[in-house]
Design an enzyme around this catalytic site. Structure first.
Site, PDB file in Angstrom:
ATOM      1  N   HIS A 358       0.788  -1.227   0.000  1.00 34.48           N
ATOM      2  CA  HIS A 358       0.000   0.000   0.000  1.00 34.48           C
ATOM      3  C   HIS A 358       0.817   1.273   0.000  1.00 34.48           C
ATOM      4  O   HIS A 358       0.255   2.363  -0.050  1.00 34.48           O
ATOM      5  CB  HIS A 358      -0.923   0.048   1.222  1.00 34.48           C
ATOM      6  N   LYS A 546      -9.473  13.861   4.146  1.00 28.69           N
ATOM      7  CA  LYS A 546      -8.578  12.706   4.185  1.00 28.69           C
ATOM      8  C   LYS A 546      -7.724  12.829   5.438  1.00 28.69           C
ATOM      9  O   LYS A 546      -7.751  13.878   6.098  1.00 28.69           O
ATOM     10  CB  LYS A 546      -7.678  12.665   2.942  1.00 28.69           C
ATOM     11  N   ARG A 547      -6.990  11.767   5.780  1.00 29.68           N
ATOM     12  CA  ARG A 547      -6.105  11.893   6.928  1.00 29.68           C
ATOM     13  C   ARG A 547      -5.153  13.068   6.746  1.00 29.68           C
ATOM     14  O   ARG A 547      -4.771  13.400   5.620  1.00 29.68           O
ATOM     15  CB  ARG A 547      -5.312  10.592   7.112  1.00 29.68           C
ATOM     16  N   LYS A 552       0.084  14.628   1.911  1.00 31.21           N
ATOM     17  CA  LYS A 552      -1.210  14.943   1.290  1.00 31.21           C
ATOM     18  C   LYS A 552      -1.385  16.458   1.089  1.00 31.21           C
ATOM     19  O   LYS A 552      -2.272  16.903   0.390  1.00 31.21           O
ATOM     20  CB  LYS A 552      -2.355  14.380   2.130  1.00 31.21           C
ATOM     21  N   THR A 654      -8.534   6.802  -2.692  1.00 30.46           N
ATOM     22  CA  THR A 654      -9.879   6.331  -3.040  1.00 30.46           C
ATOM     23  C   THR A 654     -10.901   7.450  -2.845  1.00 30.46           C
ATOM     24  O   THR A 654     -11.973   7.413  -3.454  1.00 30.46           O
ATOM     25  CB  THR A 654     -10.299   5.110  -2.190  1.00 30.46           C
ATOM     26  N   LYS A 658     -14.406   8.457  -5.007  1.00 26.69           N
ATOM     27  CA  LYS A 658     -15.735   8.713  -4.448  1.00 26.69           C
ATOM     28  C   LYS A 658     -16.283  10.038  -4.956  1.00 26.69           C
ATOM     29  O   LYS A 658     -17.456  10.162  -5.318  1.00 26.69           O
ATOM     30  CB  LYS A 658     -15.681   8.759  -2.917  1.00 26.69           C
TER      31      LYS A 658
HETATM   32  C1  LIG Z   1     -12.349   7.104   1.480  1.00 27.50           C
HETATM   33  C2  LIG Z   1     -11.937   7.426   2.851  1.00 27.50           C
HETATM   34  C3  LIG Z   1     -10.600   7.674   3.150  1.00 27.50           C
HETATM   35  C4  LIG Z   1      -9.509   7.663   2.099  1.00 27.50           C
HETATM   36  O1  LIG Z   1      -9.402   8.947   1.523  1.00 27.50           O
HETATM   37  P1  LIG Z   1      -8.138   9.378   0.641  1.00 27.50           P
HETATM   38  O2  LIG Z   1      -8.542  10.708   0.102  1.00 27.50           O
HETATM   39  O3  LIG Z   1      -8.002   8.359  -0.445  1.00 27.50           O
HETATM   40  O4  LIG Z   1      -6.975   9.434   1.541  1.00 27.50           O
HETATM   41  C5  LIG Z   1     -10.254   7.989   4.448  1.00 27.50           C
HETATM   42  N1  LIG Z   1     -11.187   8.061   5.415  1.00 27.50           N
HETATM   43  C6  LIG Z   1     -12.483   7.836   5.164  1.00 27.50           C
HETATM   44  C7  LIG Z   1     -13.476   7.955   6.277  1.00 27.50           C
HETATM   45  C8  LIG Z   1     -12.911   7.514   3.884  1.00 27.50           C
HETATM   46  O5  LIG Z   1     -14.209   7.285   3.650  1.00 27.50           O
END
Ligand SMILES: *Cc1c(COP(=O)(O)O)cnc(C)c1O
Length: 807
Positions: A358, A546-547, A552, A654, A658
């Site tokens: 990952h 995101k985190r 990032k 991901t 979305k």
């Molecule tokens: C999809 C998702 C992530 C991943 O987000 P990234 O932008 O790909 O880092 C992290 N936390 C939650 C709650 C998510 O639904």
């Protein structure tokens, strides 16, 4: 399968309520109704659950086990209702009764058994495996505390424990009779048998019971129900007796620092970074040992085959290296418990286990001190040592050209066990999670392993379940889509491509626009409720959720906000489209710089949001406690999806998928799956900026980037950094100095300044593009149309046919 109409469902609800709660419907609380509906759903799915398992046994179906330390599943009520075909009728029935479905469903506490993308991926995969009618199960840990709850106090993140099991969790079933004993510590004795072979026995081990709690994984309207098995650590009966005698000093028996219950006590809150803590190692072994023992027990019970053919019926996918002790643990079971010779055990092991990588971030690569594994898992250490010896010897004799590379390939090196190396050597498949990520693995990070095992490496670009992330969270958009192209896209998300025919269709674009506008209105209300800030519903909703991580680059985003604010202060009548910048992010509790960025976002917000002179043209919103349920509310309302990681650092992402699926336009770097999004939608339907991965890697390797040069030459950048340095956004003067120093004196390791100018430029393009409504809506529809590729159904089909060889 479900033939309830609204009236029948109302009757069912009332009936259940009488039996369970001895209440009339008017007296039922939202929570009463939540549990009653859960019980109806379980009545519906439990027979299918049993039938599905019976079918696998009867057909001796080949099964996949997805091993993961994290499953970020969020709430299950709506997705279970949806997949059972009951969501609509349940919503109608509740409305008929004068109840708001949302108020009822929110009685479920998010199952936050994961940090972020990796854990959410595992949850999406389970949904797709069941929906595509594959035999596959999840295996994880039933942490009593999930990812911490985030509160913000004066801009500072405060972490509260997430005791998600406070109220009964209706989806789990405890299977006491399937508990399994896991052994830690002790010492190993060798005996020579008559034939000269060695036999191993263990003494004085600490025994822990792994008790499974099963959660159903419901396929989409196909009567398939698979299992997510979450293991809970409990005192073994033997140990309990001992303790009864020892007068209950059990906190100090298993080990001098950890009690048994701590093993499934809490989820480590780190994302993309590695914690070398012994308790974490215990958790990993606990998951692996309980799962493997369970698999072998079941194999023996259900198949009349020798264990040497285990790999014909079972495949194990390990989610990152966290469960990579599966390699030596399977070897141990096969040799010590089942009497296999080394070569036979190795043949089975390396045909059962497949590994997903990952990340290439060095701080995330797991390496355990040899002494820790020796003490905690003495027999496993011997096996790892032997795997390493044989592997290194193999290189020495069969690949003399790689002899000098052995220190970088050896599983045990510098008194550490390198888990990624163990996982690669011990598995038959190694996959990355987006095209660029896999290429970097093959050609850079794991180049020598790729030379040794070229056939082992493959790519599986991540995906998301379109059922949760489109059908469930955005029903109005889903209906609008179905109205024009029919419902086939629900089972075949690639069919979304038919939307391209409507990308110039004025009535359809108008409809899509109305839906987005209404989702934005809904989010605006939530924002007002949660933060008190009133935002312009017609502003551009620019979203980064995101985190929080340096790579990032939330910092780049907030720098742009500061830049815009500075511009507006100089020229308050500047004609710009109003913007709302929406953030949500948790920082690892020990990640100082990440917490500083959260604080900075809050301080900027507290100035910008209340500055009358800029005429509400700019708002900055930070929504606390980012989790799956919050993501579900924000994503349908996004106009811009910020995916701005330093190129080469985000393996896939991901969140990008979305938001694309919900009609947001990506503003991103050429990183992770952004590249594959761009290749599909074309340059004219995405905003790409900044350094490429090649350029970034080149700078790391050869130098040549000087952050201070940009500071000196770019007035906009200098102003922002000086504002930070002088405490202009802080409560006091030294606030945010750490950020300032990190950029200028650690030479901006994530190229925030380097990408600043192209980032600003992209934002200007966005601002102009948004003014042309038709143009924007066409981009939006084009993005939705191409998003079918990013359904995890596509990903899972690839795993199933290319790695798992299912059906
Ligand atoms: C999809 C998702 C992530 C991943 O987000 P990234 O932008 O790909 O880092 C992290 N936390 C939650 C709650 C998510 O639904």
């Amino acid at each position: 399968m479900n033939t309830y109409n609204k009236e029948a469902f109302v009757t069912l609800l009332k009936d259940k309520l009488t039996r369970k709660n001895i209440k009339h419907i008017d007296d039922a609380t939202d929570q009463d109704l939540y549990y009653v509906i859960a019980s109806i759903v379980k009545d519906e799915l439990n027979p299918h659950w049993l039938q599905t398992q019976d079918k696998y046994v009867k057909n001796e179906t080949r099964e996949v086990y997805y091993l993961s330390m994290e499953f970020l599943i969020g709430r299950l009520m709506e997705s279970n209702l949806l997949n059972c075909g009951l969501l609509e009728v349940c919503n109608e029935a509740l409305k008929e009764l004068g109840r708001n479905p949302e108020d009822i469903y929110k009685n479920e506490h998010d199952a936050g058994l994961g940090n972020g993308g990796l854990g959410r991926l595992a949850a999406c995969f389970l949904d797709s495996i069941a929906s595509l009618n594959y035999a596959g199960h999840g295996s994880g840990i039933r942490y009593r505390y999930g990812l911490f709850e985030q509160r913000i106090i004066h801009g500072n993140q405060v972490e509260l424990p997430d005791y998600w099991l406070k109220e009964e969790y209706p989806w789990e079933t405890r299977k006491t009779d399937e508990a399994i004993e896991v052994e830690f510590g002790g010492h190993v004795q060798m005996h020579a048998k008559n034939d000269g072979s060695l036999e191993f026995s263990y003494h004085d081990t600490d025994k822990v019971m792994a008790v499974p709690y099963d959660v159903p994984v419901v396929g989409y309207q196909n009567e398939v129900v698979n299992t997510l098995r979450l293991w809970s650590a409990e005192l073994s009966p033997e140990e309990s007796d001992f303790l009864a005698e020892a007068n209950g000093q059990y906190y100090h028996h298993l080990d001098h620092t950890h009690s048994v219950e701590q093993i499934s006590g809490f989820l480590y809150p780190d994302d993309s970074s590695y914690e070398g803590k012994e308790l974490r190692l215990k958790q990993q072994f606990f998951l692996v040992s309980a799962t493997l023992q369970g698999i072998i027990k079941k194999f023996k019970k259900n198949h009349d085959l020798p264990l040497s053919s285990l790999y014909e019926k079972v495949v194990i996918q390990i989610n990152d290296t966290h469960p990579s002790l599966a390699v030596p643990e399977l070897m141990r079971i096969l040799m010590d418990d089942e009497g296999f010779e080394w070569d036979d055990a190795w043949h089975v092991t390396t045909n059962v286990i497949a590994y997903t990588n990952h990340t290439t971030l060095s701080e995330a690569l797991e390496k355990w001190p040899t002494t820790m594994i020796q003490q905690l898992l003495p027999r496993l250490y011997m096996i790892i040592d032997e795997i390493n010896e044989r592997f290194c010897k193999g290189i020495w004799f069969d690949h003399p050209e790689l002899r000098h590379e052995i220190p970088g390939l050896a599983i045990i090196a510098d008194d550490q066990v390198h888990m990624a190396r163990l996982a690669i050597v011990g598995s038959f498949s190694v996959n990355g999670v987006a095209r660029i990520h896999t290429e970097i693995l093959k050609n850079k990070e794991m180049k020598n392993f790729y030379t040794l095992f070229p056939d082992r490496f493959n790519n599986k670009t991540n995906g998301i379940t379109h059922r949760r992330w489109l059908l469930q969270v955005n029903p109005c958009l889903s209906n609008a889509i179905t109205d024009v192209i029919g419902p086939q896209w629900i089972k075949q998300p690639n069919k979304l491509i038919s939307l391209l025919r409507y990308s110039n269709d004025a009535p359809f674009l108008e409809k899509i626009n109305k839906v987005k506008q209404s989702n934005k209105q809904t989010l605006a209300k939530i924002i007002q409720q949660k933060t008190g800030v009133v935002i312009d519903e017609h502003s551009i909703f620019d979203v980064q959720i995101k985190r929080l991580h340096e790579y990032k680059r939330q910092l780049l985003n907030i720098f742009h906000v500061i830049y815009l604010y500075n511009e507006l202060k100089e020229n308050p009548t500047m004609d710009i489209t109003p913007r709302t910048f929406i953030f949500a992010a948790k920082a690892a509790p020990s990640y100082h710089l990440a917490k500083e960025v959260i604080k900075l976002i809050h301080h900027v917000a507290s100035i910008v949001n209340y500055d009358k002179t800029i005429n509400d043209k700019l708002k900055v919103i930070f929504l606390e406690n980012y989790n799956v349920s919050l993501a579900e509310k924000i994503i349908p309302a996004a106009d811009i999806s910020e995916q701005i990681s330093t190129a080469s650092k985000e393996a896939s992402g991901t969140g990008n998928m979305k938001m694309m699926m919900n009609g947001a336009i990506t503003l991103g770097t050429l990183d992770g799956a952004n590249i594959e999004i761009k290749d599909l939608v074309g340059d004219e339907n995405i905003f790409i900026f900044g350094l490429t991965a090649k350029e970034v890697l080149n700078y790391y390797q050869h130098g040549g980037y000087v952050a201070k040069d940009i500071y000196h030459n770019d007035d906009r950048v200098r102003k922002i950094l000086d504002q930070l340095n002088h405490g202009e956004f802080g409560a006091h003067e030294i606030e945010f100095k750490d950020i300032f120093y990190n950029i200028l004196y650690h030479n901006d390791p994530y190229f925030v300044l380097k990408d600043f100018d192209p980032y600003i430029e992209s934002h200007e393009l966005i601002e102009r593009a948004y003014r042309d409504k038709k143009y924007w809506q066409k981009m939006s529809v084009t993005n939705i149309a191409y998003s079918g590729k990013f359904s995890s159904d596509r990903t899972i089909r690839e795993y199933a046919s290319e790695i798992w060889k299912l059906r």
